[in-house]
Design a protein around this motif. Structure first.
Motif, PDB file in Angstrom:
ATOM      1  N   ALA A   7      12.098 -16.962  -6.041  1.00 34.75           N
ATOM      2  CA  ALA A   7      11.163 -16.756  -7.140  1.00 34.75           C
ATOM      3  C   ALA A   7      10.281 -15.532  -6.909  1.00 34.75           C
ATOM      4  N   MET A   8      10.176 -15.099  -5.671  1.00 32.73           N
ATOM      5  CA  MET A   8       9.286 -13.990  -5.333  1.00 32.73           C
ATOM      6  C   MET A   8      10.065 -12.864  -4.657  1.00 32.73           C
ATOM      7  N   LYS A  33      19.393 -14.065 -13.432  1.00 33.37           N
ATOM      8  CA  LYS A  33      19.354 -15.261 -14.286  1.00 33.37           C
ATOM      9  C   LYS A  33      18.248 -16.161 -13.745  1.00 33.37           C
ATOM     10  N   GLY A  34      17.086 -16.106 -14.369  1.00 33.05           N
ATOM     11  CA  GLY A  34      15.957 -16.897 -13.875  1.00 33.05           C
ATOM     12  C   GLY A  34      15.539 -16.416 -12.501  1.00 33.05           C
TER      13      GLY A  34
END
Length: 70
Positions: A7-8, A33-34
């Motif tokens: 996520a980071m 993708k996300g």
């Protein structure tokens, strides 16, 4: 193809892996993708996964980053 879930630090991961060119292993960013970063790889896929993990963990920010490579 390998996928890195993080996520980071996604921009840093892309820059780091695209700069690697060792043992006939190269990474080319394909799509996002996300939280998934998808890379096309050349060479041995299993070795590419290990090298990606090791390269990320070797950075200042990577040793505290929650991520996985598949």
């Amino acid at each position: 193809m390998i996928t890195i879930n993080s996520a980071m630090q996604q921009d840093n991961i892309k820059q780091l892996l695209e700069a690697i060119n060792e043992e006939d292993i190269t990474y080319k960013f394909k799509e996002k993708k996300g939280i998934q970063l998808i890379f096309d790889v050349t060479g041995d896929r299993d070795l590419a996964v290990r090298k990606a993990k090791d390269a990320i963990k070797a950075t200042d920010w990577g040793h505290v980053l929650y991520f996985n490579v598949v």
